[in-house]
Design an enzyme around this catalytic site. Structure first.
Site, mmCIF file in Angstrom:
data_model
loop_
_atom_site.group_PDB
_atom_site.id
_atom_site.type_symbol
_atom_site.label_atom_id
_atom_site.label_comp_id
_atom_site.label_asym_id
_atom_site.label_seq_id
_atom_site.Cartn_x
_atom_site.Cartn_y
_atom_site.Cartn_z
ATOM 1 N N TYR A 146 -8.581 -10.270 -6.324
ATOM 2 C CA TYR A 146 -7.518 -10.133 -7.320
ATOM 3 C C TYR A 146 -7.324 -11.391 -8.165
ATOM 4 O O TYR A 146 -6.484 -11.400 -9.063
ATOM 5 C CB TYR A 146 -6.194 -9.803 -6.626
ATOM 6 C CG TYR A 146 -6.232 -8.534 -5.813
ATOM 7 C CD1 TYR A 146 -6.266 -7.288 -6.435
ATOM 8 C CD2 TYR A 146 -6.244 -8.563 -4.426
ATOM 9 C CE1 TYR A 146 -6.295 -6.115 -5.694
ATOM 10 C CE2 TYR A 146 -6.280 -7.401 -3.672
ATOM 11 C CZ TYR A 146 -6.304 -6.177 -4.322
ATOM 12 O OH TYR A 146 -6.338 -5.027 -3.590
ATOM 13 N N LYS A 173 -1.594 -2.389 8.069
ATOM 14 C CA LYS A 173 -2.810 -1.908 8.740
ATOM 15 C C LYS A 173 -2.934 -2.530 10.131
ATOM 16 O O LYS A 173 -2.515 -3.649 10.365
ATOM 17 C CB LYS A 173 -4.048 -2.288 7.909
ATOM 18 C CG LYS A 173 -4.337 -1.360 6.749
ATOM 19 C CD LYS A 173 -5.667 -1.725 6.104
ATOM 20 C CE LYS A 173 -6.065 -0.734 5.030
ATOM 21 N NZ LYS A 173 -7.369 -1.079 4.420
ATOM 22 N N ARG A 180 0.858 -1.167 0.000
ATOM 23 C CA ARG A 180 0.000 0.000 0.000
ATOM 24 C C ARG A 180 0.904 1.231 0.000
ATOM 25 O O ARG A 180 2.029 1.178 0.497
ATOM 26 C CB ARG A 180 -0.905 0.015 1.234
ATOM 27 C CG ARG A 180 -1.806 -1.223 1.377
ATOM 28 C CD ARG A 180 -2.559 -1.157 2.701
ATOM 29 N NE ARG A 180 -3.485 -2.276 2.871
ATOM 30 C CZ ARG A 180 -3.184 -3.416 3.509
ATOM 31 N NH1 ARG A 180 -1.969 -3.572 4.054
ATOM 32 N NH2 ARG A 180 -4.060 -4.396 3.610
ATOM 33 N N HIS A 231 -2.791 2.385 -6.045
ATOM 34 C CA HIS A 231 -3.352 1.097 -5.609
ATOM 35 C C HIS A 231 -3.421 0.103 -6.761
ATOM 36 O O HIS A 231 -3.436 -1.109 -6.537
ATOM 37 C CB HIS A 231 -4.745 1.300 -5.003
ATOM 38 C CG HIS A 231 -5.192 0.152 -4.145
ATOM 39 N ND1 HIS A 231 -4.625 -0.110 -2.918
ATOM 40 C CD2 HIS A 231 -6.118 -0.818 -4.350
ATOM 41 C CE1 HIS A 231 -5.193 -1.188 -2.395
ATOM 42 N NE2 HIS A 231 -6.096 -1.633 -3.237
ATOM 43 N N ARG A 284 -0.581 -2.319 -6.642
ATOM 44 C CA ARG A 284 -0.813 -3.413 -5.681
ATOM 45 C C ARG A 284 -1.692 -4.481 -6.330
ATOM 46 O O ARG A 284 -1.416 -5.677 -6.217
ATOM 47 C CB ARG A 284 -1.464 -2.843 -4.426
ATOM 48 C CG ARG A 284 -1.793 -3.867 -3.332
ATOM 49 C CD ARG A 284 -2.214 -3.094 -2.089
ATOM 50 N NE ARG A 284 -2.941 -3.893 -1.114
ATOM 51 C CZ ARG A 284 -2.367 -4.637 -0.176
ATOM 52 N NH1 ARG A 284 -1.052 -4.714 -0.111
ATOM 53 N NH2 ARG A 284 -3.088 -5.301 0.708
ATOM 54 N N HIS A 296 -3.639 -9.189 4.126
ATOM 55 C CA HIS A 296 -5.102 -9.229 4.227
ATOM 56 C C HIS A 296 -5.525 -10.049 5.443
ATOM 57 O O HIS A 296 -4.981 -11.147 5.668
ATOM 58 C CB HIS A 296 -5.720 -9.855 2.976
ATOM 59 C CG HIS A 296 -5.735 -8.940 1.800
ATOM 60 N ND1 HIS A 296 -5.861 -9.385 0.495
ATOM 61 C CD2 HIS A 296 -5.648 -7.591 1.699
ATOM 62 C CE1 HIS A 296 -5.840 -8.369 -0.329
ATOM 63 N NE2 HIS A 296 -5.715 -7.259 0.372
#
Length: 318
Positions: A301, A193, A166, A266, A269, A292
């Site tokens: 994806y 994150k 990210r 993004h 990514r 994730h």
């Protein structure tokens, strides 16, 4: 909303006055102050401000008279403003998070967002466009020359395209994060994150470009400083300040725009994730690689199921 840090001094114990003031902080303000992730805080603040503007709420305690009718009217207004379904769902989720906290604190009896129908997901595939292999190669070659800016931009694009970071994660990288080894293999230490850290093997192509950039920039020994910096900062005393997420976004837009396929950061990514899956990377490993929490997000994806050559049609043999 008021920042709780303003109510006390970081250098000494709470005074009696500050203690009483903190005990009187409304739970609405307390909820917001407890959001530690900057990106989440920014998104939630935008959502709550939008709801307050729509309903005319000016004081924190006015949230306690909000009904489901108010929320439905706001949802419909968001739709009338032509916001997409994902944005509307995110804003409703932010408001629901606030009311869940108010319920927990017994400030309200129920969450008025619960039961409000949200826009359906348009599909199981992501909206972020992924580049084809030939486009990715063109983008990697787009910065032309051997200036400091060019070497930095080459290294940034390679880091994004080879490691699926990210843009916020890239901006947080320090020089020391680039110098990790695990079992003798160079790794990037990535702060993701939710304060989660993951270690991503460093791709040799990206590693070489970063080395070239650091050699010319001259801050390779500043281990606690930012890895990627605004070019002007390398010439100043406060050169440890890193490039911003907005700066990365503009950088990617500029180079991709010149190539005729203007995209955001993004998309790089999404490109890396899609490319890895197309080349038979294990989806569970890709989930870990991307950071994730849920593998369902990673499946966005995975475009292998849509490739014509993989259709059962071509398995039929009479």
């Amino acid at each position: 909303m008021t920042d709780l840090q303003t109510l006390s001094s970081p250098n000494r114990l709470l005074t009696a006055e500050a203690f009483l003031r903190l005990s009187e902080v409304p739970p609405e303000v307390e909820w917001f102050a407890n959001l530690t992730n900057k990106a989440t805080r920014r998104a939630y603040e935008n959502a709550i401000r939008d709801f307050m503007h729509f309903t005319g709420i000016q004081q924190a305690d006015e949230f306690r008279v909000v009904t489901r009718a108010h929320v439905i009217a706001w949802r419909d207004d968001l739709g009338n403003r032509m916001l997409n379904g994902t944005t509307i769902r995110h804003r409703l989720s932010a408001l629901s998070s606030l009311f869940d906290y108010l319920c927990e604190k017994n400030a309200v009896t129920h969450n008025p967002v619960k039961g409000v129908k949200r826009p359906k997901h348009d599909s199981t595939e992501g909206r972020t466009p992924a580049l084809g292999d030939h486009q990715a190669r063109k983008l990697l070659d787009a910065p032309d020359g051997d200036s400091l800016r060019t070497l930095r931009d080459k290294a940034i694009l390679a880091t994004l395209l080879y490691h699926a970071l990210r843009r916020e994660e890239l901006c947080k990288l320090t020089v020391k994060d680039f110098k990790n080894e695990r079992r003798g293999v160079p790794h990037l230490k990535v702060s993701g994150k939710g304060g989660k850290t993951r270690y991503v093997p460093l791709h040799p192509a990206a590693g070489g470009l970063i080395h070239d950039y650091l050699e010319l920039a001259g801050h390779g020994s500043d281990e606690t400083g930012a890895l990627f910096r605004p070019v002007s900062n390398n010439m100043k005393s406060h050169g440890e300040k890193g490039i911003t997420p907005d700066g990365v976004y503009k950088l990617v837009r500029a180079y991709s725009g010149k190539l005729g396929f203007e995209i955001g950061a993004h998309s790089l990514r999404a490109t890396a994730a899609t490319n890895a899956l197309d080349h038979q990377a294990d989806i569970a490993k890709v989930q870990e690689w991307l950071g994730h929490a849920n593998i369902a997000t990673t499946r966005i994806y995975d475009h292998r199921k849509t490739r014509p050559e993989d259709s059962p049609t071509f398995k039929v043999n009479y």
